[in-house]
Design a protein around this motif. Sequence first.
Motif, short mmCIF file in Angstrom:
data_model
loop_
_atom_site.label_atom_id
_atom_site.label_comp_id
_atom_site.label_asym_id
_atom_site.label_seq_id
_atom_site.Cartn_x
_atom_site.Cartn_y
_atom_site.Cartn_z
N THR A 146 0.87 -0.97 0.40
CA THR A 146 -0.19 0.34 0.14
C THR A 146 0.85 0.82 0.74
O THR A 146 0.36 2.40 -0.87
CB THR A 146 -1.24 0.15 2.02
N GLN A 147 2.09 1.18 0.80
CA GLN A 147 3.12 2.77 0.55
C GLN A 147 3.33 2.64 -0.74
O GLN A 147 3.75 3.67 -1.61
CB GLN A 147 3.67 2.32 1.41
N GLN A 148 4.30 1.92 -1.19
CA GLN A 148 4.23 1.84 -2.39
C GLN A 148 3.58 2.47 -3.61
O GLN A 148 3.94 2.89 -4.83
CB GLN A 148 5.03 0.24 -3.39
N ASP A 151 3.10 5.86 -2.58
CA ASP A 151 3.51 6.55 -3.58
C ASP A 151 3.51 6.90 -4.94
O ASP A 151 3.53 8.17 -5.62
CB ASP A 151 4.87 6.17 -3.00
N ARG A 157 -1.17 6.96 1.97
CA ARG A 157 -1.53 5.31 1.83
C ARG A 157 -2.61 5.07 3.43
O ARG A 157 -4.02 3.74 2.75
CB ARG A 157 -0.79 5.18 3.28
#
Length: 188
Positions: A146-148, A151, A157
């Motif tokens: 989810t973080q990738q 970004d 997020r």
Amino acid sequence: MNVTAIGSATATSPDERALRDLYLEHGPALYSYVLRLLDGDSYRAEDVIQETLLRCWNKRNLTDSEGMAVRPWMFRVARNLVIDAHRTRMARPQEVSHTSWLGDMCAEVDDIDRMLSSMVLHDALEALTPAHREVLQATFFADRTTQQAADDLGIPRGTVKSRVYYALRSLKAALRERGMELGQVVGR
């Protein structure tokens, strides 16, 4: 008659001893010859050797006699047995080995099921909002965290998590309308 019994020392009659001696003297060479004729199929080679020795037993052709050598006769009998077996196999419909036909058929069915599931999934994804499709593409289909995905999409997020949750809920509903469950599509 078992070939291993022929080699044992329990042969009592003169014919049994003669057959055992015949096997011990000519068996290894005959086995090598038949094995080459059968392209290395040791099971069929053993069957041919056993049948050859059985014919020796039945004909009482266990020793060289009257100008007839046993070894060439045995090789000819073995060769004829191999040829007869080959002709018999060629006259019948081709044998199906093991269950390969079933595996092939299941593979074809699996490919068709996979293709149909893919089409249903694609149709269900089209029913989602662009934001939900985008977040599923950035997470599940791109195999990102989810973080990738956050970004990459330029959003927080928490927003990615929320959209994934609602996108999956909407996707489940869209699939159910099309007669499928998410587990049927994702499990493939």
